[in-house]
Design an enzyme around this catalytic site. Structure first.
Site, mmCIF file in Angstrom:
data_model
loop_
_atom_site.group_PDB
_atom_site.id
_atom_site.type_symbol
_atom_site.label_atom_id
_atom_site.label_comp_id
_atom_site.label_asym_id
_atom_site.label_seq_id
_atom_site.Cartn_x
_atom_site.Cartn_y
_atom_site.Cartn_z
ATOM 1 N N ARG A 147 -4.677 10.859 2.967
ATOM 2 C CA ARG A 147 -3.417 11.522 3.324
ATOM 3 C C ARG A 147 -2.335 11.291 2.272
ATOM 4 O O ARG A 147 -1.557 12.191 1.958
ATOM 5 C CB ARG A 147 -2.939 11.022 4.689
ATOM 6 C CG ARG A 147 -1.699 11.743 5.175
ATOM 7 C CD ARG A 147 -1.278 11.311 6.557
ATOM 8 N NE ARG A 147 -0.156 12.136 7.002
ATOM 9 C CZ ARG A 147 -0.257 13.323 7.555
ATOM 10 N NH1 ARG A 147 -1.457 13.858 7.721
ATOM 11 N NH2 ARG A 147 0.805 14.000 7.924
ATOM 12 N N ASP B 280 4.158 0.764 11.878
ATOM 13 C CA ASP B 280 2.878 0.193 11.441
ATOM 14 C C ASP B 280 2.633 -1.209 11.983
ATOM 15 O O ASP B 280 1.511 -1.713 11.908
ATOM 16 C CB ASP B 280 2.817 0.158 9.909
ATOM 17 C CG ASP B 280 2.512 1.523 9.316
ATOM 18 O OD1 ASP B 280 2.142 2.424 10.084
ATOM 19 O OD2 ASP B 280 2.649 1.687 8.089
ATOM 20 N N MET C 187 6.539 7.278 17.593
ATOM 21 C CA MET C 187 6.198 8.238 16.549
ATOM 22 C C MET C 187 4.833 8.897 16.742
ATOM 23 O O MET C 187 4.684 10.105 16.567
ATOM 24 C CB MET C 187 6.259 7.545 15.182
ATOM 25 C CG MET C 187 6.151 8.507 14.011
ATOM 26 S SD MET C 187 6.516 7.707 12.427
ATOM 27 C CE MET C 187 8.232 7.302 12.634
ATOM 28 N N LYS D 287 0.827 -1.218 0.000
ATOM 29 C CA LYS D 287 0.000 0.000 0.000
ATOM 30 C C LYS D 287 0.856 1.260 0.000
ATOM 31 O O LYS D 287 0.647 2.165 -0.814
ATOM 32 C CB LYS D 287 -0.902 -0.003 1.231
ATOM 33 C CG LYS D 287 -1.625 1.319 1.469
ATOM 34 C CD LYS D 287 -2.268 1.371 2.840
ATOM 35 C CE LYS D 287 -2.916 2.738 3.032
ATOM 36 N NZ LYS D 287 -2.316 3.537 4.093
ATOM 37 N N ASN D 288 1.818 1.351 0.927
ATOM 38 C CA ASN D 288 2.592 2.583 1.050
ATOM 39 C C ASN D 288 3.448 2.857 -0.183
ATOM 40 O O ASN D 288 3.648 4.018 -0.571
ATOM 41 C CB ASN D 288 3.471 2.521 2.305
ATOM 42 C CG ASN D 288 2.639 2.563 3.582
ATOM 43 O OD1 ASN D 288 1.492 2.993 3.568
ATOM 44 N ND2 ASN D 288 3.210 2.100 4.681
ATOM 45 N N ASP E 251 -5.450 8.183 8.994
ATOM 46 C CA ASP E 251 -5.653 7.619 10.326
ATOM 47 C C ASP E 251 -5.557 8.694 11.406
ATOM 48 O O ASP E 251 -4.727 9.595 11.334
ATOM 49 C CB ASP E 251 -4.600 6.541 10.616
ATOM 50 C CG ASP E 251 -4.842 5.272 9.819
ATOM 51 O OD1 ASP E 251 -6.015 4.969 9.573
ATOM 52 O OD2 ASP E 251 -3.870 4.606 9.455
#
Length: 434
Positions: free
Chosen positions: A97, A319, A341, A22-23, A121
């Site tokens: 985003r 993640d 983070m 996905k990223n 998110d």
């Protein structure tokens, strides 16, 4: 609104293949805006966030052809910059985003870019300073409309520059790289993110004619070129999904083979699971997880409690911390989960506590988990998915729990996991979408 209804306590078995990353997909698809020639991308996951980005580019004027279920071609020959000022663009872009990475390519190619406050998110503050400070270093003029929460950038021509990023932001680094490849002169980026997906983006840009050195390190040097050509690119498998499947196998005591993992790109993820006592074997590019009746968390050499913490690559990706936290609830031993983070990503632990987990939320960034060693299973209950990664962690908990659980707000899970219910059903999971 759909929900997942899950009957827990059943072992899974079989093989499962991870989706495309996905990223990486979000970065790579935005990069197609840098050229007027055709770019073909394969292994694209069929998930909400990626589909929304493809739809956004379609409305922006990119010619998009779906060649098969996971392969698309993109040709950004005639871009409608006027669309960026409309209400429809603001609505579409603000809900995703990752679409902020259209700014770098548009600024480099057309000298202007616009963007609303992005969504995504709700896991804490997610600053955009790295993006805009980087663009300003390249010579862009930045304007922020506080009343409309709208960002705009303009330039008469980007110029290469030296910069030290204040944080190793993956999307920030990607956005700056996407702008710098067409800037005049040399750009040097210190403290650059170096995740595999960022490396993939740089390799793709090089195949298009960009000049980038230092790929895979935190020091990138980019010599700007006048233009880029088309290319073909295949996405890596999604490392977050791979980690989720490893955790799912351990938590449910299941024997699973994860196929085609691009193992060499997983960094320390396999070793981090081994610290949790999870056994796994590399078989070529596959990962085999044997059935385990129990798994024991390691301690440090002096016997002190193990800490699992996120860090910039090659450290552990943030993640996956939600997955590590949930599998710790049924481990033998204790662990401190330190999410550095994001300050809201651990707030889903109250739902696990309701299921019977022993967790002390020390502060917004740290939680201590006392494992139940599978002696007391979690209890099925009604849950709500707060974000993509916590949603999958709750799904893993529900699969291991005694009784039936309902997970609401699963559109959050669908944003990042392709047909997860159907794929898990093939492994024997008792899960249905209602």
């Amino acid at each position: 609104m759909h929900s997942f209804e899950i009957e827990g306590g059943h072992k899974l078995s079989g093989e499962i293949t991870p989706q495309g990353a996905k990223n990486e997909a979000l970065q790579i698809i935005c990069a197609t805006l840098l050229t007027n020639q055709e770019v073909e991308i394969s292994n694209i996951p069929d998930i909400v966030d990626v589909n929304n980005l493809i739809d956004l580019l379609d409305h922006l004027g990119v010619q998009i052809v779906k060649k098969n279920s996971h392969t698309y071609s993109f040709k950004a020959e005639n871009i409608d910059l006027g669309y960026l000022q409309g209400k429809e663009f603001r609505n579409k872009a603000s809900s995703l985003r990752g679409s902020i990475m259209i700014m770098g390519p548009l600024l480099a190619r057309y000298g202007k870019a616009y963007f609303p406050k992005p969504g995504g998110d709700k896991i804490g503050r997610r600053r955009l300073d790295t993006h805009f400070v980087g663009f300003e270093k390249l010579g862009a003029r930045f304007h922020y409309n506080a009343n409309e929460i709208f960002y705009s950038l303009e330039t008469d021509g980007l110029k290469g520059s030296y910069m030290l990023l204040d944080e190793a932001s993956v999307t920030g680094t990607a956005n700056i790289v996407l702008a710098a490849v067409l800037a005049e002169g040399k750009t040097t980026i210190y403290n650059a993110a170096c995740e595999p997906y960022l490396q993939q983006l740089c390799k793709m840009l090089v195949s298009m004619g960009a000049e980038i050195s230092g790929i895979g390190s935190n020091l990138l040097s980019i010599q700007g070129v006048p233009g880029l050509s088309g290319c073909k690119h295949r996405l890596l498998p999604d490392m977050i999904e791979i980690g989720s499947f490893i955790g799912m196998a351990a938590m449910t005591g299941s024997e699973i083979t994860i196929k085609d993992t691009a193992y060499d790109q997983l960094g320390i993820i396999p070793e981090a699971f081994k610290k949790m006592g999870v056994k796994l074997q590399r078989r070529g590019d596959d990962i085999f997880i044997p059935q385990q009746d129990e798994y024991e968390i390691e301690t440090f050499i002096d016997g002190s409690i193990m800490t699992i913490a996120d860090a910039p690559w090659p450290g552990l990706t943030p993640d996956l911390l939600s997955v590590f936290l949930v599998i710790a609830t049924q481990a033998k031993g204790s662990v401190l989960i330190h999410q550095k983070m994001f300050e809201s990503r651990l707030f889903f632990v109250d739902k696990l506590i309701d299921m019977g987990a022993r967790i002390i939320l020390c502060d917004p960034h740290r939680a201590t988990v006392i494992g139940l060693n599978k002696e007391t299973p979690l209890r099925g209950t009604t849950l709500t998915s707060p974000d993509i990664r916590a949603g999958v962690a709750l799904l893993i908990a529900a699969l291991s729990a005694k009784g039936t659980s309902t997970i609401q707000n699963i559109n959050q899970i669908d944003r990042g996991y392709q047909g997860i219910d159907v794929r898990l059903q093939k492994l024997g999971a008792r899960i249905k979408r209602v």
